[in-house]
Design an enzyme around this catalytic site. Structure first.
Site, mmCIF file in Angstrom:
data_model
loop_
_atom_site.group_PDB
_atom_site.id
_atom_site.type_symbol
_atom_site.label_atom_id
_atom_site.label_comp_id
_atom_site.label_asym_id
_atom_site.label_seq_id
_atom_site.Cartn_x
_atom_site.Cartn_y
_atom_site.Cartn_z
ATOM 1 N N LYS A 136 0.824 -1.139 0.080
ATOM 2 C CA LYS A 136 -0.039 -0.074 -0.101
ATOM 3 C C LYS A 136 0.896 1.558 0.235
ATOM 4 O O LYS A 136 0.390 2.254 -0.317
ATOM 5 C CB LYS A 136 -1.089 0.168 1.195
ATOM 6 C CG LYS A 136 -0.280 -0.001 2.797
ATOM 7 C CD LYS A 136 -1.575 -0.015 3.705
ATOM 8 C CE LYS A 136 -0.911 0.077 5.047
ATOM 9 N NZ LYS A 136 -1.742 -0.119 6.003
ATOM 10 N N ARG A 154 -8.838 -1.818 16.565
ATOM 11 C CA ARG A 154 -9.058 -1.401 15.241
ATOM 12 C C ARG A 154 -10.031 -2.470 14.855
ATOM 13 O O ARG A 154 -11.109 -2.512 15.493
ATOM 14 C CB ARG A 154 -7.802 -1.338 14.501
ATOM 15 C CG ARG A 154 -7.806 -0.448 13.307
ATOM 16 C CD ARG A 154 -6.780 -0.176 12.504
ATOM 17 N NE ARG A 154 -6.275 -1.384 11.584
ATOM 18 C CZ ARG A 154 -5.514 -1.354 10.532
ATOM 19 N NH1 ARG A 154 -4.805 -0.343 10.444
ATOM 20 N NH2 ARG A 154 -5.206 -2.617 10.158
#
Length: 356
Positions: free
Chosen positions: A34, A129
């Site tokens: 990414k 998360r």
């Protein structure tokens, strides 16, 4: 013009270092791409050096991986959004999931596309998360394991990315125990315990990784050689796979302090005045990038001692003191990058990307 260099040999050395460590520990792994922000040239470098599994949080980036080499296993590494599921199933072989309805939608789409889609169920282990709470995991698995065109290939977790919670043997053992309980209860094999990211690598290097953990998702350590436990470079790895070069577009000796009435600048700041600096001057260089490209706090001086004074949207100002290296307009200033700095630069369409 500012430009970013990716050094092929340094990246390959880091890749080979990690590959050997994972092979020696019988752990499979994928490269998180990414940070490359879909740069086709850089993605191809990963594939050419042997990356056969690539992870990304942008579907368009995984589509580029498939264009370059359809045999590479692609992994979508955040919970999919409902509106992206069709493309996600088309371009990702595996996805990380924590929502029951989303997994059902993925199953329906996989049936439409006549594909088998693999999922990793993410488990909450403290960083808050994504992840299913451990108390709910058995019931969660019971509702998804026999959905059509789906295969649960792993349990995973994420640590350190939001609240900075570090991995520990206890947390990773707990994840492995969940896997064993599910396998016994449902008579199903779950191949992966995907509990490893860059922050977990030091546990493996120090033989502290629980045996059940057998899959890693690695980005930062590949590109920066980083030991995220001790905040240093891992011995045998290269920290500077990326280097940023910026051009001096103005070089003049100027006062150290601004003059005139001070107000809030566009960044929401008001200049602080150190009265001891009145009457003093230094050489100041303006460089050809700014906040539109990167936050200066993520830049590290690569050419000796100088001070970053500030930035506007498209210019960065540095203090060169007496300018002992005799820099002039047109010269290049080098920066090393922190992870978030590299991410910003790679996402900027205004910075040229080169392979060296």
């Amino acid at each position: 013009m500012a430009f970013l260099n990716l050094y092929r040999d340094k990246l390959r050395e880091n890749f080979e270092f990690l590959k050997k460590e994972f092979d020696d520990n019988d752990v499979s792994w994928g490269v998180v791409s990414k940070i490359l922000c879909g740069n086709r040239k850089y993605i191809k470098e990963l594939i050419d050096m042997g990356a056969d599994e690539i992870h990304d949080s942008r579907i368009s980036n995984l589509a580029k991986v498939k264009e370059i080499n359809p045999s590479v296993q692609t992994v979508y590494i955040k919970p999919p959004s409902k509106r992206n599921i069709s493309d996600m199933v088309r371009y990702a072989d595996v996805s990380l999931n924590s929502e029951l309805n989303t997994i059902r939608w993925i199953s329906e789409e996989a049936v439409k596309q006549d594909k088998k889609h693999k999922i990793i169920i993410m488990v909450e282990t403290g960083d808050l998360r994504e992840g299913v709470m451990g108390d709910h995991l058995i019931d969660f698995y019971a509702k998804v394991f026999d959905l059509p065109n789906l295969e649960v290939i792993g349990l995973g977790t994420n640590l350190n990315c939001l609240n900075g919670v570090m991995p520990s043997a206890d947390k990773l053992i707990q994840l492995s125990l969940y896997k064993q309980i599910i396998e016994l209860k449902f008579n199903k094999k779950i191949p992966w315990v995907s509990a490893g990211t860059s922050v977990t690598i030091p546990l493996m290097l120090h033989q502290q990784l629980p045996k059940g953990v057998n899959h890693f998702r690695v980005g930062e350590t590949l590109y920066f050689g980083a030991d995220l436990f001790e905040e240093k470079t891992i011995e045998g790895m290269n920290p500077n796979v990326f280097e940023l070069f910026t051009e001096i577009i103005e070089m003049q000796e100027k006062p150290l302090l601004p003059t005139g009435s001070l107000a809030t600048n566009p960044q929401g700041e008001v200049a602080e005045i150190d009265e001891s600096l009145y009457g003093k001057s230094s050489f100041r260089a303006i460089l050809d990038l700014g906040l539109l490209d990167v936050d200066p706090k993520y830049l590290i001086a690569g050419d000796g001692d100088f001070e970053i004074l500030g930035a506007s949207s498209d210019m960065l100002i540095i203090n060169l003191g007496e300018n002992p290296k005799n820099y002039k307009v047109g010269d290049l200033i080098k920066f090393h990058l922190k992870y978030m700095g590299a991410l910003a630069i790679l996402n900027s369409s205004y910075i040229e990307k080169r392979v060296v």
